[in-house]
Structures are given as C-alpha cells and as structure tokens.
Design an enzyme around this catalytic site. Sequence first.
Site, PDB file in Angstrom:
ATOM      1  N   GLY A   1      49.321 -17.256  59.636  1.00 37.27           N
ATOM      2  CA  GLY A   1      49.745 -17.265  60.974  1.00 37.27           C
ATOM      3  C   GLY A   1      50.580 -18.849  61.156  1.00 37.27           C
TER       4      GLY A   1
ATOM      5  N   ARG B   1      47.643  -9.309  60.589  1.00 31.95           N
ATOM      6  CA  ARG B   1      47.077 -10.511  61.704  1.00 31.95           C
ATOM      7  C   ARG B   1      46.062 -11.053  60.583  1.00 31.95           C
ATOM      8  NH1 ARG B   1      42.418  -8.367  65.795  1.00 31.95           N
ATOM      9  NH2 ARG B   1      41.814  -7.087  63.558  1.00 31.95           N
TER      10      ARG B   1
ATOM     11  N   TYR C   1      51.312 -23.340  69.541  1.00 37.59           N
ATOM     12  CA  TYR C   1      50.563 -21.813  70.245  1.00 37.59           C
ATOM     13  C   TYR C   1      51.949 -21.480  71.135  1.00 37.59           C
ATOM     14  CZ  TYR C   1      48.145 -26.706  69.576  1.00 37.59           C
ATOM     15  OH  TYR C   1      47.318 -28.225  69.217  1.00 37.59           O
TER      16      TYR C   1
ATOM     17  N   CYS D   1      40.551 -26.584  64.038  1.00 41.99           N
ATOM     18  CA  CYS D   1      39.131 -25.208  64.204  1.00 41.99           C
ATOM     19  C   CYS D   1      39.802 -25.029  62.843  1.00 41.99           C
ATOM     20  CB  CYS D   1      40.661 -24.098  65.023  1.00 41.99           C
ATOM     21  SG  CYS D   1      39.520 -22.960  65.161  1.00 41.99           S
TER      22      CYS D   1
ATOM     23  N   GLY E   1      43.938 -14.528  60.692  1.00 41.65           N
ATOM     24  CA  GLY E   1      43.067 -14.947  62.005  1.00 41.65           C
ATOM     25  C   GLY E   1      42.616 -14.525  63.220  1.00 41.65           C
TER      26      GLY E   1
END
Length: 531
Positions: free
Chosen positions: A185, A110, A473, A178, A112
């Site tokens: 990632g 991981r 996505y 964003c 973010g």
Amino acid sequence: MKALECAILLSAVWSIFCVISVSCTNSSSVEYNFLQCLSKHSQRSNPISEAIYTSKSASFSSVLQSYVRNLRFISPTTPKPLLIVAAKHESHVPATVICAKSLGLEIRIRSGGHDYEGVSYVSQNTKDFIVLDMFNLRSINIDMADESAWVQSGAILGEIFYAISMKSKNHAFPAGVCPSIGAGGHFTGGGYGNMMRRYGLSTDNIVDAKIVNVNGKILDRKAMGEDLFWAIRGGGGSSFGVILAWKIKFVRVPATVTVFEVKRTLAQGATEILVKWQQVADKLDHDLFIRAIIKPANGTIEVSFMSLFLGNSERLLKLMSQSFPQLGLQKTDCHEMSWIQSVLYWTNYQNGTTSPEVLLNRVPKGQVFLKRKSDYVKQPISKTDLEALWKVMIEIGEVTMLWNPYGGKMSEIPETATPFPHRAGNLFKIQYSVNWKEEGFESTKRYLSLMKKLYVAMTPYVSKNPRMAFYNYRDLDIGTNSKGGYDEAKVYGTKYFKGNFERLVRIKTEVDPENFFRNEQSIPTLPSKQL
C-alpha cells in the site's frame, strides 16, 4: 481431512441448516461456492488450503486483528469479511481474484494494515466481502550489482531497510519512517519519507512491478504496459489489481549522516522560528530535511524540529548558520550515525544502542484509536495567523500537526510523471494527527470533533479549489463512493490526484471495465455516455 476439504464440508453443512432456518442469509452458500472454486483453481504443488480462514476457523479473529493498526475498526460492530485468504504463494492470489469475481464478491487487499480508514480490511459497501491478506508474501531479493531489489507486497519497510543495510552501508531506499508499514500500500500511494527532497518518493524509484489483473493473469511492467505501470505508482493499486511485488531501485547515501531534534516553546521563540522555517524549509540544501512537529503542551505550543541530513555535522552546521540561524542549532544537538541508525532514530529509538533487528518487528509499539487528515500549503502563514492558530490548538488540547517540507527533487519532477501530483508549488504538507485510548462511541465522537475543529480553522491557509489531500493519508471525510460512480469519485479523486484523476479513470476503464476492484475511495470507470 485436509483443511480446505474440512472448510468446504463445514460450509456445506451450514448451508443445509440455512435452508431450514429463517434467520440465515445466503452468505454461507456464497462461502461454500467460493471455497469450491478455490479448490478447483488451487495448484497441487502449492495448495491453498492452509491459507484460508473462514469465520468458523479458530484463528479467524486473531488473523483478522493481527494487522489492524487502528482500533476504531476492531469493534464488535465493525463489518467482518466472509473469510480471509492469507496467500502463501503467488498462485493463491490469481485463484482468489478469479473466484471472487465469478461470485460477485468484493475483495479487500491488505499488506501492512496501516490504511488509516481500515479500507484494506473493512467494507462499508457490502456484507459479502473477503480479505486477501498479503503478509506471508514478504520476500526481498537484492541484486547489489544492479542496485535494486524485488520486494513482495507483504514485506514491511523495516524489513526492506534492514535487508539493504546488511548488504551495503552506502545504499538506502526512500520511504516512510514507520517501519511496520507494508510495501504494497505504501508504494502504490506514493511513499513519503525524509529523503524525498533529495530522491523523491518511493514511487519515483520503482522500475518494475508484478500485478494480478482482473482476469487472474500475472503481469510485469512489459506485459501490463506503461499506462497501467504509471497508474499503480501513486494512483492506488487496489483499484487496478493486486500488486504482488515491486522492483525498487536503491539510492546512494554517505557512510555518515546526521540527525537532530530541537524543541522550542512559544516562550523560546517557536513562532518566530516557524515563520522563518516556512520561508526556507523548501529551499534548503536538497540533502537536508527538517520536519516541524507542532503540538499543545502544558498550556503552550511546543514545536519540535526533527531532521535528517545526508552528510556530516560539520557541513550541516555550516548550512544551518547560513540558511536557518534562527533555530540556533548547536554541535551538541547533532548526532552522526549510519543511515540505518538514522532509521532507528526516526522511529524513536534514540538511545544509540538499539539493534537494527528491531526493525523486523511487525507489531507497532502500542495500539491506539486514531484519525489522520492532510493538507498542502502553498503560501507562508503569517505570524499573526500562527498566533491565532495557537489559541485554537491550545483550546483543543489534543491534535498534533506535522509539517513536512517540499522543494528539492519534489519540485523537479513533473506532476504528471506519476499519479501523485503534489510537486512544485507546495511549501509543505500537513498531517493532522490525534490518538486516543478510551473506548466507546462518545470518545470517538469527541476526538473526531476536535480534529475537525482544527481542520476547519486551517481552511484559510491551505490549498483551495480543490482542497488537496495525500492519498497515503486516506481520509473518508473528503468523499466516498458507495456505488462505484464517476461523479461521486471525482469529488475525492481530484483532491488526491488533481488532473491525473482523469487519466486514472481512463486506464481503470480499460483494464477493469466492470469495476471489480473497488472500495470506498477507488478509481471509477468512465460513465457509459463517455465511452
């Protein structure tokens, strides 16, 4: 007593208790062995002890939840890792990989936490997994002479944008809008943003990387070879190793850019404008990106046309009057600003007074339950069909669509240049979006059903055989791989990567033949019969 020694002692005591308790599993002994292994492989100069959070640690839950960006994966029933390694030094990553592999532990990586399906911190395949958290590895080392930077995977986009802007007003990097998304990632899935028609994706502007492979070795581009370097730039790096850092190449931007957001309802001609948008959005000047955001509102449909133009408003108005007069863009709609200010504008800080330091905030504005899906459109949708879709959207009343135009640089790059294959031939990409705040199974079931209803209604108008999807996505609805097999993986793999899937599989088989780096939608190895 040192933290790691304390953790080992606690695990040992718990393991002894488990021997005499019929309610215990072997998880505690696995945890104990993992901690012992980490102790063995930890460098004295960079001890790993303070990076470890076991399930018994007071901070375990807060560390786990701090980078959960989808509340669907924070419930009491969500599978939890045995422990978290929040790496504080690059050496902690090889140690974690070596120890997890030696004990057969699944590893989740991981950076973010924006994985839409929580795959970076949740495993549905096994109860014995660990999370390798990269948020502490966030350095950004800029070399303006080379117009580049080395960016660690734990850095967020906002930090990268801010760091560049502090060095230059005429440089930028093409990435998402964003700012709290992690570089690790985002880049390895492609990296989609509002400069992609001029400069392509993030992954198209990456020139080197550092990865920890399955044997715990740190490799740069030269050491890993061109095949693996190709694979991690759009093919999902967590299938091949752990990305430590990327070397990104900056792009040039003018001192003044222009943004606008123009909203139209059906009564204001939104349908007719959107018909024209489909005809021109991918053919406009490469400096111009116009996103269409479509949502139900007060019994009608509202379409917001949101834009970034790499130039001044005078040039923009001239282009729009020639190519897209139907929108009726006025000078009062246009806002000139620096590129870093445009990043704030697209992050909904549109008052013009917000300081760029807000981009350093790692906590998004408001946490929600959410679901996302994606599609690609190759032919314009007719006015008649749009009007039929509006009826469906108004009936559903919750789901938003974001239409993102292609063309420009995206059509110039071959679909085999990187694993990301969605290049020429696509008019626009759709993101379906639904958020909710109500807790509970029934609420989740309702909103997922609404999303599915619109997705099904869009079937006639999007890509087919297969119906394509965007890897960033992530959407587990399009297929999962519970056993790491090729046939299961091919279902979603061809939707994300088209023909590039087969090359990804070959590379995966070469660099990780035992399929250690795996998840619900990872790249598989070749079946033994094809070796």
